[in-house]
Design an enzyme around this catalytic site. Structure first.
Site, PDB file in Angstrom:
ATOM      1  CE  LYS A 294      -1.207 -41.190 -26.415  1.00  0.00           C
ATOM      2  NZ  LYS A 294      -2.673 -41.275 -26.198  1.00  0.00           N
TER       3      LYS A 294
ATOM      4  CB  SER B 250      -4.131 -42.899 -29.478  1.00  0.00           C
ATOM      5  OG  SER B 250      -4.273 -42.192 -28.258  1.00  0.00           O
TER       6      SER B 250
ATOM      7  CB  SER C 142      -6.267 -43.294 -26.093  1.00  0.00           C
ATOM      8  OG  SER C 142      -6.711 -43.161 -27.415  1.00  0.00           O
TER       9      SER C 142
HETATM   10  N1  GLN Z   1      -9.905 -44.121 -30.752  1.00  0.00           N
HETATM   11  C1  GLN Z   1     -10.508 -42.895 -30.313  1.00  0.00           C
HETATM   12  C2  GLN Z   1     -10.249 -41.821 -31.311  1.00  0.00           C
HETATM   13  O1  GLN Z   1      -9.636 -42.101 -32.265  1.00  0.00           O
HETATM   14  C3  GLN Z   1     -10.005 -42.515 -28.957  1.00  0.00           C
HETATM   15  C4  GLN Z   1      -8.679 -41.883 -28.984  1.00  0.00           C
HETATM   16  C5  GLN Z   1      -8.224 -41.407 -27.648  1.00  0.00           C
HETATM   17  O2  GLN Z   1      -8.778 -41.772 -26.612  1.00  0.00           O
HETATM   18  N2  GLN Z   1      -7.227 -40.542 -27.698  1.00  0.00           N
HETATM   19  O3  GLN Z   1     -10.655 -40.714 -31.183  1.00  0.00           O
END
Ligand code: GLN
Length: 502
Positions: A94, A169, A193
């Protein structure tokens, strides 16, 4: 940015797709027995990327030259009699993790052109274990989002249905592994994420306990919540990658000194006597029918295998989403202050320094990132701090205690990963609150610092994957893997393949 020009034409067309269908574990066995070389395996994956990534768009950067060089080096090392846990295995990373000499953008225009001079510890450990690095994967900008629609560059499509989001994400990681464009990937999980794209893309995906994996070189979003972890097609593959990246790192003062167990051994112990808890609050309204049914079915099967099942109470769950979006945005507003056009990436020159800061941040950050910075700055500002940030921290402690109490009664918790399966592009993106609701079942684990995992447990009526979420106490990834592995062995959900790549 994606560079395909150095991808060679593979020699053995026919067996290429068979090579990309192998799990990481199977591929390592074939490498070990010399049935296949790392060069062949790497070429097969590069070919798969060339073929499917124009549609899926999982990769921000394909490091083909580097991958081929690493593959040749891995083959040479093996020929010399050397071995390493991941020697010659093509994986992808990532773009939130720093990679030395390879552009690292966090999918943000503000980091365009930033090339780190060091590797994140998790990446370095994979390289030391013999990984071949295929490239860097798309994500929501600075890991803020649940669909990868917030990438500053382009969106990534779900290989199970290209009209649907892959989750976020770590959507590039989810899509790349599901489309057989890598044997496994690293993602990061601040509020879900890793688990969310894992469930939307039919993967085994593990968020380690806070402190289990070093955060050094993981570009910070919410520093008290962030963790790096594996996303793969099988539970065993997950265990193999976790084994390599887990453990104390002197470069991250929050990384735990707790010893790292042998996950592959632990995983095979079966679920006889394992106590499984069903958090009442996680089965409320809004849970899609097929998701509820698949999760309940999975729990019944664990019971049939010898586990005991009971309801547990996590009474503060209702506050978790609100608490998360205050703490995560507060930490983000501080962490993202460093992107000012002076040191990293983009700079928009505008007369004096302050004007340059403003112009750079105005042009470099996307809307969602700006929204989060404003929310976080507000929550931390004088006069509001106690009411927002202070209160959120207090409730975070209560949420943590909920988990401590639950784990006095049970060894693992089982629930859905998300209330629904993957959604269509645009379906939630107009309404931030609607998008935040996708995280309602995943953020509590991050607030409490416990470990969690998504395991494939079925498909909805539209053919989209469903994930079973398992949660275990801090540093008990062994228990998590044990439950996940036992369940997985009784099914072929994980072995199903998106029609796109069949
Ligand atoms: N969807 C969550 C956020 O937007 C989690 C994102 C993540 O785990 N990086 O903060």
């Amino acid at each position: 940015m994606t560079d395909y020009k150095t991808i060679p034409t593979p020699r053995k067309e026919a067996c290429m797709s068979a090579l990309t269908d192998l799990s990481l574990t199977e591929a390592l066995a074939k490498l070990e027995s010399r049935e296949v070389s790392s060069l062949e395996l790497t070429q097969a994956h590069l070919q798969q990327i060339e073929r499917y990534d124009p549609q899926v768009q999982a990769y921000l950067t394909v490091s083909a030259d580097l991958a081929l060089e690493q593959a040749r080096a891995a083959d040479a090392a093996r020929a010399r009699g050397e071995s390493a846990p991941l020697l010659g295995a093509p994986l992808a990373i990532k773009d939130v993790l720093s990679t030395k000499g390879i552009e690292t953008t966090c999918a943000s225009k503000i980091l365009k052109g930033y090339v780190p001079v060091f590797n994140a510890t998790a990446v370095q450990r994979l390289l030391d274990a013999g990984m071949v690095m295929l490239g860097k994967l798309n994500m929501d900008e600075f890991a803020m989002g649940s669909s990868t629609e917030n990438s500053g560059f382009f969106l990534t499509r779900n290989p199970w249905n290209l009209d649907y989001v892959p989750g976020g994400s770590s959507g590039g990681s989810g899509a790349a592994v599901a489309a057989r464009m890598a044997l496994g990937a690293l993602g990061s999980d601040t509020g879900g994420s890793i688990r969310l794209p894992g469930s939307f893309c039919n993967l085994a995906a593990l968020k380690p306990s806070y402190g289990r994996v070093s955060r050094y070189g993981l570009i910070a979003y919410g520093s008290s919540l962030d963790q790096t972890g594996p996303m793969t097609r099988t539970v065993e593959d997950c265990a193999r990658i976790l084994q390599v990246i887990a453990g104390h790192d002197p470069l991250d003062s929050t990384s735990s000194k707790a010893p790292v167990p042998n996950y592959l051994d632990a995983m095979r112990q079966g679920v006889q006597g394992l106590r499984v808890g069903l958090p009442k609050q996680y089965f409320g309204e809004g849970l899609q029918r097929e998701v509820r049914e698949a999760v309940m079915q999975a729990v019944e099967e664990l019971e049939a295998m010898g586990a005991s099942v009971q309801d547990v109470d996590l009474p503060y769950s209702d506050y978790a989403l609100a608490v998360y979006y205050i703490i995560a945005t507060s930490e983000a507003s501080a962490n993202l202050a460093r992107y000012d056009g002076i040191r990293f990436g983009l700079r928009v020159e505008k007369g004096d320094m302050i004007a340059t800061y403003k112009a750079t941040r105005g042009a470099g950050f996307g809307d969602e990132v700006k929204r989060r910075i404003m929310l976080g700055t507000y929550a931390l500002s004088a006069g509001y701090y106690d009411a927002w940030y202070g209160k959120a921290q207090a409730v975070r402690t209560l949420i943590k205690r909920d988990f401590e109490r639950a784990f006095e009664q049970v060894d693992v918790l089982a629930a859905a990963v998300s209330p629904t399966t993957a959604f269509k592009f645009g379906e939630n993106s107009a309404d931030p609150l609607q998008m935040y609701l996708a995280d309602i079942l995943t953020v509590p684990a991050n607030l409490a610092g416990v470990c969690g995992m998504s395991v494939p447990c079925g498909f909805d009526d539209a053919g989209l994957p469903i994930g079973l979420q398992l949660l275990a106490p801090p540093m008990r990834e062994d228990t998590l893997l044990r439950a996940a592995y036992a369940y997985e062995q009784a099914h072929d959900w994980h072995a199903r393949k998106p029609a796109l790549v069949s």
